[in-house]
Each structure stands twice: as structure tokens, then as C-alpha cells.
Design an enzyme around this catalytic site. Structure first.
Site, mmCIF file in Angstrom:
data_model
loop_
_atom_site.group_PDB
_atom_site.id
_atom_site.type_symbol
_atom_site.label_atom_id
_atom_site.label_comp_id
_atom_site.label_asym_id
_atom_site.label_seq_id
_atom_site.Cartn_x
_atom_site.Cartn_y
_atom_site.Cartn_z
ATOM 1 C CD GLU A 162 -2.713 -3.002 9.107
ATOM 2 O OE1 GLU A 162 -2.125 -1.923 8.897
ATOM 3 O OE2 GLU A 162 -3.458 -3.549 8.277
ATOM 4 C CD GLU A 205 -0.459 0.562 4.335
ATOM 5 O OE1 GLU A 205 0.399 -0.322 4.514
ATOM 6 O OE2 GLU A 205 -1.655 0.326 4.114
ATOM 7 C CG HIS A 260 -1.974 -1.073 1.104
ATOM 8 N ND1 HIS A 260 -2.485 -1.752 2.188
ATOM 9 C CD2 HIS A 260 -2.604 -1.575 0.001
ATOM 10 C CE1 HIS A 260 -3.395 -2.627 1.755
ATOM 11 N NE2 HIS A 260 -3.482 -2.538 0.442
ATOM 12 C CG HIS A 315 -0.258 -3.807 5.359
ATOM 13 N ND1 HIS A 315 -0.925 -3.358 4.253
ATOM 14 C CD2 HIS A 315 0.064 -5.090 5.095
ATOM 15 C CE1 HIS A 315 -1.010 -4.323 3.358
ATOM 16 N NE2 HIS A 315 -0.414 -5.394 3.843
HETATM 17 O O1 0X9 Z 1 -6.834 -3.964 4.390
HETATM 18 C C1 0X9 Z 1 -5.665 -4.339 4.293
HETATM 19 O O2 0X9 Z 1 -5.172 -4.755 3.271
HETATM 20 C C2 0X9 Z 1 -4.774 -4.281 5.517
HETATM 21 N N1 0X9 Z 1 -4.991 -3.065 6.245
HETATM 22 S S1 0X9 Z 1 -4.472 -1.645 5.657
HETATM 23 O O3 0X9 Z 1 -4.943 -0.603 6.506
HETATM 24 N N2 0X9 Z 1 -2.909 -1.603 5.741
HETATM 25 O O4 0X9 Z 1 -4.897 -1.533 4.320
HETATM 26 C C3 0X9 Z 1 -5.101 -5.420 6.416
HETATM 27 C C4 0X9 Z 1 -5.256 -6.756 5.809
HETATM 28 C C5 0X9 Z 1 -5.237 -7.731 6.914
HETATM 29 N N3 0X9 Z 1 -6.045 -8.785 6.902
HETATM 30 C C6 0X9 Z 1 -7.320 -8.900 7.427
HETATM 31 N N4 0X9 Z 1 -8.197 -8.027 7.336
HETATM 32 N N5 0X9 Z 1 -7.567 -9.971 8.029
HETATM 33 ZN ZN ZN Z 2 -1.863 -1.643 4.060
#
Ligand code: 0X9
Ligand code: ZN
Length: 774
Positions: free
Chosen positions: A394, A196, A193, A320
């Protein structure tokens, strides 16, 4: 503690306004009078974009904001926790129409971005700003990686995995101390991403610390000799470049979707769970999954590169920001992965190491439940495809008010230190000769029954000789250990068969295993695990064959179909064909009828409640150390239909005949068939004789197919019948029992008439002495 850079900035320029609104109102009324200079938006892509906080996420709020297609920054969407999102001016107007209570964290994100730019430009003139004290461009990163590798040619190998969509090189660095190429691999990728910015910075910091520590820090030296660490620090170079050149808050890659929109969310484009909930088919969504599995060159390049060593990958970290979370697979579904307890053990160890670094808390858990369901993410590829332990990290900050995607750059080094400690804990775990793990143990097992306690032995840097596993047990500390049976359960799974124990015995056990090379290891390395036993007495058992004292439906229920009723379930795609009990046919179901289609009698438009009869969880059985457990069997299906995984089954317990209820469970994904749940009542409420179980199934959105069932409910009491001479019921025979006996005897209490002859004589005393000594 992270800096609140926006608040500071905003406070200086007077652009933050806090508005709390309840009830619908027009945009005009809500914008507070502000000085003209603060009103005027500065030019740029985020001109007039606001960062807005909703104080408490609830299903109603989430459903209301869904249509805004806002850029939601809070990736910790949990009930009753704040949600932060970026709204462009047009979205903000529509948002105000919803009349939701909110707070504006930043009035004009363009000002935030401009201020950041000005700072970076000013710092580039200062030579006392070190590399990790400011955010860096892609060109600066490339120089840094090249320098790190160039200065350490024996340890670091750099390469290019391939090219991004726009033709930029995708870098990879291998860290390998002794150069062996048969070692376990810890794989780390960063910056899927673009916005970030802390993410590649902290990852590069970790890379550099590992390289610097090799040869000087004994732990790092050993770990890089035992393992190979492979880091892909820039998975989305096109997006990252764009976040510098054009749009600071760009997330996706730069795919031209052909309809005027750009970008695929790389972290929705992986193969495992692709296309599922938590990803979008809309090209302009922040979570657009792309046209197909691995449609994006960035992931094609990465995954084909990984093919070169895929069998060696034992863990895969996807880095992330933000939210301070350590998330394990699965993320595409709520069902826990088979390795959940190992995941939790290693995840918690990483979380503890992070906390010990700078006292920052990272939440550890399975991605789907801890964060949100997301199909097609990297960690599910790591776990489901590579058979490695996949995690999403994260990093800092914790929330948008601490800087969101754009915290003060003084956060980079502490974040890097935290990630480094987590990586070291993980590497230590992976670099063991054999990796032992004990599955969660019950507090007490049933007396008089052998108990198979499960454990796992994974290959570490050595391989297990499965025939070498032996177990040892003793029933109490004054005995010596004897060998007991081991049952292989396939793969790395075993059970040590703990022999039947007496009530309240404190059994102890340990395991020994050897590598194929013949080196033997003990688990735990020192001491032994303990296992206690107790009598288990069922005081209530209901097979749910007749209505009994249950109540289906309560005032306030608003489901239009699918109300709870007792019956023999008729199979649909969302409802079982049979009840749970082997005898009988009935169960409580959210309407046992099938109807003409699966959607005919499922729960629709609201809630339906099921209330148990009064249950006694505090019966006077005269047991020592008594504890009450509630067991129930649930069927739950919420993953079928047009709006899957949106609803929940809530389980509550009352200990005051329904005056107050405590939530004891929340099923967010479908059960695997009928699922048994056993709750230690004291974990939630004090056990009384006025208990009631309440189960609420509800449906909030159109299109979702919700079915629930409850069957075979019981109350069990665990405890031990006291020794007859243990008159004060403290589990031990002491002088106090003797004194108590003497008192009872002097008072002529029937309990002291041990020989039962109606008189209080010396014979009762002798009898007590016998009991005491037995
Ligand atoms: O949404 C995402 O891809 C990740 N968060 S972000 O804020 N960096 O975009 C998290 C993905 C992690 N996996 C789950 N949601 N289980
Ligand atoms: Zn991310």
C-alpha cells in the site's frame, strides 16, 4: 511529507466544516450554517458526497457503520485509529442519525474531482510538466510502456496477456538482462483497483528506472542479469478507464452483475481463501468477491499467463494505494504463515530501505493482523498457490487527509523512488546464490541442555546441496570453533545443535553450506551469532486442576452464556475434548459444557473475565541477571459460526494486585489447538510479587461462536547462580569483590566466615582467595 491537497482546496473554497457530535441528533441540527455558494452541490457523480473521518475505530463504531455500506477508504482499520469513508448524501443522513463524533474532511467530493480535472487539463497545455508530474490516462500509459520497450529491445519484452472483460488488452513487460529463461522470477502486478492512480504511476516509474539503470547502474545490471522481473502494470484496464471517464473513485472491474450493479473486486476474486471473511457476497459492495473463484477474465488472463513460468516465481508483489503498508500473507486468516519470520526479515529490510529514501514510514506485517482479514487476495495466491513470497504494497499517502486515493501528483515520483528501493532490496535478497535465514533466537536457553537453533537455506540463484550443511560452535571467545551437528528438518529447514552451555556463557555459532556446483558460503558472512544460556527455575506451576486462587467472573462482565468455569471440556466444533496438561483433565474454559449444539455454551452477548491468584514474579532467588517469564496455554476459537473472526481474546497483566492492568496479548484468530505463550514480564510491566493475570473473552456480534480456554500457567525465573566470590553480584570477579569481602570480614559479617568456624581469621581470607581464583 505528503501534501494535504484537499484541505488546501477546501480551505480556499470554504467548504470544509468540522463537526464534532456526541449523542444522537437529527441531520438538520448538525449541518452548520454555510455560505449559499458552498452549500450548492456541483453536478457530477460525487455531488454532495462527503469524506468523513471517525476519530477512533472501535468495535462499537465499526458495528454501527456496518449497515451504511459506505466506501471505507481507510484500509488501516485498527482499534483507536481514525477511519475515513466516503458517504453519498443518503448515507450521510443515515450516518448523522448514528450520532457519532466525526470530522468532515471534504464537504463535496465532486469539487475535489472537478478541481483535479481542471488541473490536469491546464497542465496538458504546459510543456514543462514532465510525465511523472501528472496523472496519466490509459492511452498515455500504453504509449509510455511501448516507448520504454521500443527503446530497449534487448532488455524489455512486451506482450499482451489477454483481454479484460470489455476487451481491452492487458499488458505485461519482461525485464531480462542476459536473456536466460531459467532464472528466478520477481512478479509484480499493479492497478487491480482502478481509483488508485498513484499505483500504476509508481509501478511504471520503477519499471522505467530499472530499464534506465541496466547497463549503467552496476547493481541494477547485476540484478537483471540474475533475475527476470515480470510486470503486469494494469490489471484492471476497464475500471481504470471508467475512473477517468465517469467515476473517479471506481474500484472494481466493470462486470455487469445483472441486478443493476456493476463490478467485482478483483482483489477478492483470487482462489486462496476465496469467499471468506473480509469479502462480500453483495453485488454492490466495494469488496464483492464475484460469483466464483477466478470468475473475472482479468484474473483468468493473468493466472494462465503465469502458468508459463509459475515454478520460477519466487516473489509476487501486488501494488495498491494507500496506507503505507507492506503486508505479507496470510490475509485470509490470522494464523501466521510458516515463513513469518523470513517474511518479517525481508519486509523490514524493504521498510528500512523505503525509510532511508525519503523518511517515510511504511508499516510491515502480516496482512490479516496489520490491516484486516480479506479472503481471495493476490498475495495469498502468490504464497499459497505459487509458493512464492506474496506481498501487498500500500503506497502513499498515509491517510485520507493527505489525499487518499487522490494525492497531489507531486507524490508520484517520491512514491516511485520508495517502491524502487524496496524492489531493489527484495531483488538483492532473491539474487543471492543461497538465501540464509535464522529463526528468532531465545534470549537465553536452558543451561546444561543442547539447544536446536533453527535456520533456513532457500535456493537463491543457485541450488543448495543439502548434504553440504555444516555448523560450528564455541562456548566462549577464547576457545576455537568446533564442528557441531546439523539436523535436517525437511525442505529448506535445518537446526544447528548448540551444545549444552554453562550459565551466562556467550556461545557463538555459524553455518557453512555449498551449492550443488560446489561453491561454499558462510552464514553469517562475517563473525558469528551469539547464544547465551541461563538456569530456568519454575517458581509457580498451576495445572488448573482445582480452582485454587482463581476468580471466574468479575463485576462488569455481561456475557449471558459461556462464563469461565473450571472443568473437563466437552468437545464441540469450537471446543477441545481435552485440557492441555498430560496429567489431569481440567482447564479453565468459557463453560466446559458442550450442550446440545456448539452454540449452547459459547460466549454470547458480552464479556467474561478470568483472574489468576496473586503471582510472585520477583522472588529473591539470588540469581544474577534474573528475568521473570509467564507461561500460559490458551485455547481460542472465533472462526466458526455466522460472524467469524469478529472477536478477540484479551490478556492482561497487573503488577499491583489488580489495581492497574497492562494488555500483553490479543488473540484475534483461532489458536491451532492449545497454544503455548511465553511472555517476558519486563517487556510489559516491572515484575513484582503482586502480579495477576486477567483473561477476557468476549462476543460482540450475533452469529459468532466464541470459546476460550486457559491451562498450565507458570512463572519461571531465568538467571544464574552467582560465583560464591562474586559478592557484589555483578557477574564478574573484580577488585570490588575483594574490597567488599574485606569490609564484611572487618565487620564480622557471617558472609565473610567462609570456613564456617565462627571466627574471622586469615583462613577465611585464604578461602576467599581460592574461590576467587577458581
Ligand atoms: O483491500 C484490499 O484489497 C487492499 N487494500 S486497498 O485499499 N488497496 O483496497 C489490501 C489487501 C491486502 N490484504 C489484506 N487485507 N491482508
Ligand atoms: Zn487496492
Amino acid at each position: 511529507m505528503a501534501h494535504s491537497s484537499w484541505r488546501l482546496l477546501a480551505a480556499c473554497s470554504g467548504v470544509v466544516g468540522v463537526l464534532a457530535v456526541a449523542g444522537p441528533a437529527s441531520a438538520q441540527q448538525l449541518v452548520p450554517a454555510a455560505p449559499a455558494d458552498a452549500q450548492a452541490d456541483v453536478a457530477g457523480p460525487y455531488s454532495g458526497h462527503k469524506l468523513v473521518r471517525l476519530p477512533a475505530a472501535s468495535r462499537r463504531v465499526m458495528a454501527a457503520i456496518e449497515d451504511l455500506e459506505a466506501d471505507i477508504w481507510t484500509h488501516t482499520i485498527r482499534q483507536m485509529r481514525p477511519i475515513d469513508m466516503r458517504l453519498d448524501p443518503e448515507q450521510f443522513v443515515r450516518f448523522l442519525d448514528l450520532g457519532l463524533e466525526h470530522e468532515v474532511l471534504a464537504e463535496d467530493l465532486q469539487r475535489v474531482v472537478d478541481a483535479e480535472r481542471a488541473r490536469i487539463a491546464a497542465r496538458s497545455m504546459q510543456d514543462d510538466v514532465t510525465w511523472y508530474e501528472e496523472y496519466r490516462t490509459l492511452a498515455e500509459y500504453r504509449d509510455r510502456w511501448a516507448m520504454i520497450a521500443g527503446m530497449n529491445p534487448d532488455l524489455v519484452a512486451t506482450g499482451v496477456m489477454g483481454q479484460s472483460l470489455e476487451g481491452r488488452d492487458m499488458p505485461v513487460l519482461h525485464l531480462n538482462g542476459d536473456g536466460r529463461t531459467d532464472k528466478p522470477v520477481l512478479l509484480i502486478n499493479a492497478c487491480q483497483h482502478a481509483r488508485e492512480w498513484v499505483n500504476p504511476a509508481a509501478t511504471t516509474f520503477v519499471l522505467e528506472q530499472l530499464v534506465a539503470g541496466y547497463g549503467s547502474d552496476p547493481q541494477i545490471t547485476r540484478l537483471l542479469d540474475e533475475l527476470e522481473v515480470i510486470i503486469a502494470p494494469m490489471m484492471n484496464p476497464d475500471g481504470f478507464e471508467f475512473s477517468w471517464s465517469d467515476e473517479r473513485f471506481w474500484r472494481k472491474n466493470r462486470r455487469d452483475n445483472g441486478d443493476g450493479t456493476f463490478g467485482v473486486d478483483l482483489n477478492r476474486n483470487w482462489n486462496v481463501g476465496w469467499g471468506g471473511p473480509g469479502s462480500s457476497g453483495n453485488t454492490d459492495s466495494q469488496t464483492y468477491r464475484g460469483t466464483d473463484i477466478f470468475s473475472e477474465p482479468e484474473l483468468q488472463v493473468f493466472t494462465s499467463y503465469v502458468e508459463g513460468f509459475r515454478d520460477r516465481v519466487v516473489a509476487h508483489l501486488d501494488i495498491h494505494t494507500y496506507g503505507q503498508l507492506i503486508l505479507s500473507a496470510w490475509s485470509y486468516k490470522f494464523e501466521p504463515p510458516p515463513d513469518i519470520s523470513y517474511y518479517d526479515a525481508v519486509g523490514n529490510a524493504m521498510g528500512d530501505a523505503i525509510f532511508a529514501t525519503n523518511q517515510e514510514r511504511y508499516t510491515v506485517g502480516q496482512g490479516a493482523g496489520t490491516l484486516y482479514v480479506a479472503g481471495g487476495t493476490a498475495k495469498d495466491y502468490g504464497y499459497g498457490e505459487l509458493d512464492a513470497l506474496g506481498w501487498t504494497f500500500e503506497l502513499r499517502p498515509d491517510s485520507a487527509s493527505e489525499g487518499g486515493f487522490d494525492p497531489d501528483p507531486d507524490q508520484i515520483i517520491p512514491t516511485g523512488e520508495e517502491l524502487l528501493q524496496a524492489v531493489l532490496v527484495l531483488a538483492e535478497e532473491l539474487a543471492q546464490p543461497l538465501r540464509f535465514h535464522l529463526e528468532p533466537q531465545p534470549r537465553r536457553v536452558a543451561i546444561g541442555e543442547a539447544f536446536p537453533q533453527r535456520f533456513e537455506i532457500r535456493d537463491g540463484v543457485d541450488a543448495l546441496d543439502p548434504a553440504s550443511v555444516v555448523g560450528f560452535f564455541r562456548a566462549s571467545a577464547d576457545e576455537s570453533f568446533v564442528e557441531v551437528g546439523i539436523t535436517p528438518l525437511g525442505d529448506e529447514d535445518f537446526a544447528i545443535v548448540l551444545p549444552a552451555m554453562d550459565c551466562e556463557a556467550r556461545g557463538e555459532f555459524y553455518v557453512e553450506a555449498s551449492t550443488v556446483g560446489g561453491d561454499s558460503y558462510r552464514f553469517p558472512a562475517d563473525g558469528a551469532f551469539e547464544q547465551r544460556a541461563a538456569e530456568i527455575v519454575a517458581t509457580f506451576e498451576d495445572a488448573c486442576e482445582s480452582v485454587g486462587g482463581w476468580t471466574a467472573g468479575l463485576p462488569g462482565d455481561d456475557a449471558s452464556t459461556g462464563q469461565w468455569a473450571l472443568g473437563d471440556p466437552e468437545a464441540t466444533t469450537a471446543q477441545p475434548e481435552d485440557d492441555h496438561s498430560p496429567d489431569g483433565v481440567n482447564a479453565w474454559m468459557t463453560d466446559p459444557r458442550a450442550g446440545s449444539s456448539a452454540g449452547s455454551f459459547d460466549v454470547d452477548d458480552g464479556a467474561t473475565s478470568l483472574l489468576s491468584p496473586l503471582l510472585d514474579a520477583a522472588p529473591d532467588l539470588g540469581l544474577l541477571d534474573a528475568e521473570a517469564y509467564l507461561t500460559a496455554h490458551f485455547w481460542y476459537s472465533n472462526d466458526k459460526g455466522g460472524g467469524p473472526l469478529n472477536d478477540e481474546l484479551l490478556v492482561f497483566l497487573s503488577n499491583d494486585d489488580g489495581t492497574t492492568f497492562e494488555q500483553i496479548d490479543r488473540l484475534r484468530g483461532p489458536t491451532v489447538g492449545w497454544e503455548q505463550k511465553r511472555y517476558r514480564i519486563a517487556d510489559f510491566v516491572a515484575p513484582t510479587d503482586q502480579m495477576r493475570l486477567l483473561v477476557i473473552a468476549y462476543d460482540t456480534r450475533t452469529g459468532s461462536l466464541v470459546e476460550a480456554g486457559v491451562d498450565d500457567v507458570s512463572i519461571e525465573i531465568e538467571g544464574c547462580t552467582p560465583h560464591p566470590a562474586d559478592l557484589d553480584l555483578d557477574g564478574e570477579l573484580t577488585l570490588f569483590d575483594f574490597l567488599l569481602f574485606q569490609n564484611l570480614w572487618e565487620d564480622g559479617d557471617p558472609r565473610a566466615d567462609l570456613d564456617g568456624d565462627g571466627a574471622f581469621t586469615l583462613f577465611d581470607f585464604l578461602e576467599f582467595q581460592n574461590l576467587f581464583e577458581s
